[in-house]
Design an enzyme around this catalytic site. Structure first.
Site, short mmCIF file in Angstrom:
data_model
loop_
_atom_site.label_atom_id
_atom_site.label_comp_id
_atom_site.label_asym_id
_atom_site.label_seq_id
_atom_site.Cartn_x
_atom_site.Cartn_y
_atom_site.Cartn_z
CG ASN A 67 -1.73 1.20 1.42
OD1 ASN A 67 -1.82 2.03 0.52
ND2 ASN A 67 -2.37 1.33 2.57
CD1 TRP A 68 3.40 0.97 -2.78
CD2 TRP A 68 3.38 2.03 -4.76
NE1 TRP A 68 4.02 0.16 -3.70
CE2 TRP A 68 4.04 0.78 -4.91
CE3 TRP A 68 3.25 2.86 -5.88
CZ2 TRP A 68 4.55 0.35 -6.15
CZ3 TRP A 68 3.77 2.43 -7.09
CH2 TRP A 68 4.43 1.19 -7.22
CE LYS A 69 -0.26 3.20 4.79
NZ LYS A 69 -0.22 3.31 6.23
CG HIS A 99 -5.84 1.63 5.22
ND1 HIS A 99 -5.48 2.58 6.14
CD2 HIS A 99 -4.78 0.80 5.07
CE1 HIS A 99 -4.23 2.34 6.53
NE2 HIS A 99 -3.78 1.26 5.90
CD GLU A 143 -3.15 5.30 6.90
OE1 GLU A 143 -3.12 5.37 5.65
OE2 GLU A 143 -2.22 4.81 7.57
CD GLU A 185 -3.39 -2.82 7.31
OE1 GLU A 185 -2.25 -3.02 6.89
OE2 GLU A 185 -4.05 -1.81 7.03
N GLY A 194 2.43 2.08 10.85
CA GLY A 194 3.38 3.19 10.73
C GLY A 194 4.07 3.56 12.01
CB SER A 200 5.23 -1.98 12.16
OG SER A 200 4.78 -0.67 12.45
N GLY A 223 2.87 -1.16 4.36
CA GLY A 223 2.84 0.26 4.04
C GLY A 223 4.25 0.78 3.80
N GLY A 224 4.88 1.33 4.83
CA GLY A 224 6.18 1.98 4.70
C GLY A 224 7.22 1.15 3.96
P1 PGA Z 1 2.88 0.17 7.74
O1 PGA Z 1 1.41 0.37 7.12
O2 PGA Z 1 3.45 -1.09 7.11
O3 PGA Z 1 3.64 1.40 7.35
O4 PGA Z 1 2.71 0.02 9.21
C1 PGA Z 1 0.55 -0.71 6.91
C2 PGA Z 1 -0.74 -0.26 6.28
O5 PGA Z 1 -1.22 0.84 6.59
O6 PGA Z 1 -1.33 -0.97 5.45
#
Ligand code: PGA
Length: 251
Positions: free
Chosen positions: A10-12, A94, A96, A164, A170, A210, A231-232
């Site tokens: 997930n590149w956000k 998600h 967010e 998640e 993050g 993470s 994510g990251g």
């Molecule tokens: P993260 O994000 O790997 O940076 O913790 C995961 C996600 O939001 O899907």
């Protein structure tokens, strides 16, 4: 039934088109890793180029969100019909989106049905907040999120669920493999209650929060964890390749 594991990135809301293209180039060869399904989720403006880059390979491309209606006066939204031109998967719910854009379980039920109707494989995200975890509400939250999103309809084709925990996203503070397993096991049991044992056996459940090259193997050793939503670390091609290889090796 053996379930093919998934490595989803997930590149956000990160990067320019040039950077997305460079990231794709850095991932070259990822489509040759056997035994894992790879999914890349860039921003809407980069979907077309990422879709074209991986055209003719088994790499899947996902939207990070989608409106449930096929068209209409919904300024700023992207419909499943539009998304299906440049993607074959979609991330829904998600944390967010739930946190900053007020997405609720009822809306997600509509989006899940719309994804299925338009041939998009959904990754439904669920997870408890830090306060819910501290108040021992994790099971109740996961049960509610999964049950309401699934409704009483038959299982969408190829349904994928990502566990998640919000406090792990993050933050560098991943859940322990045991915590991830117990949440994924619970999610599978909720799917069994709603959709039956066969659907529960088939649904792939990812852990996200993470995930890094050095912790992925421990998650994959858990019987109910079928891959990761990253994510990251998905913005670093070497890290995402390493995670993908580790997921494939666990199969
Ligand atoms: P993260 O994000 O790997 O940076 O913790 C995961 C996600 O939001 O899907």
């Amino acid at each position: 039934m053996p379930r093919t594991p998934i490595a989803a990135g997930n590149w956000k809301m990160n990067g320019t088109s040039a950077e997305a293209r460079a990231l794709c180039r850095g991932l070259s060869g990822i489509d040759q890793i056997a035994g894992v399904e790879v999914v890349l989720a860039p921003s809407f403006t980069q979907l077309g180029l990422v879709w074209d880059f991986w055209c003719g390979t088994d790499v899947h491309v996902a939207g990070q969100n989608m409106h449930p209606q096929p068209s209409g006066a919904y300024t700023g939204e992207v419909s499943p019909v539009q998304l299906a031109e440049v993607a074959d998967w979609v991330i829904l719910g998600h944390s967010e989106r739930r946190q900053f854009f007020c997405e609720d379980d009822q809306t997600l039920a509509l989006k899940l049905r719309a994804a299925d109707a338009h041939g998009l494989t959904p990754i439904l995200c669920v997870g408890e907040s830090e306060a819910e975890r501290e108040n021992k509400r994790t099971s109740a939250v996961l049960t509610r999120q999964v049950s309401l999103a699934l409704g009483d309809d038959p299982q969408p084709a190829g349904l994928v669920i990502a566990y998640e925990p919000v406090w792990a996203i993050g933050t560098g503070q991943a859940a322990t493999p045991v915590e991830a397993q117990s949440a994924c096991e619970l999610i599978r049991s909720v799917v069994a209650d709603k959709l039956g044992a066969e659907a529960a056996d088939a649904v792939r459940i990812l852990y996200g929060g993470s995930v890094k090259p050095d912790n992925i193997a421990d998650f994959m050793a858990q019987p109910d964890v079928d891959g990761a939503l990253v994510g990251g670390a998905a913005l670093d091609s070497d890290a995402f390749l390493a995670i993908t290889r580790a997921i494939a090796a666990s199969a």
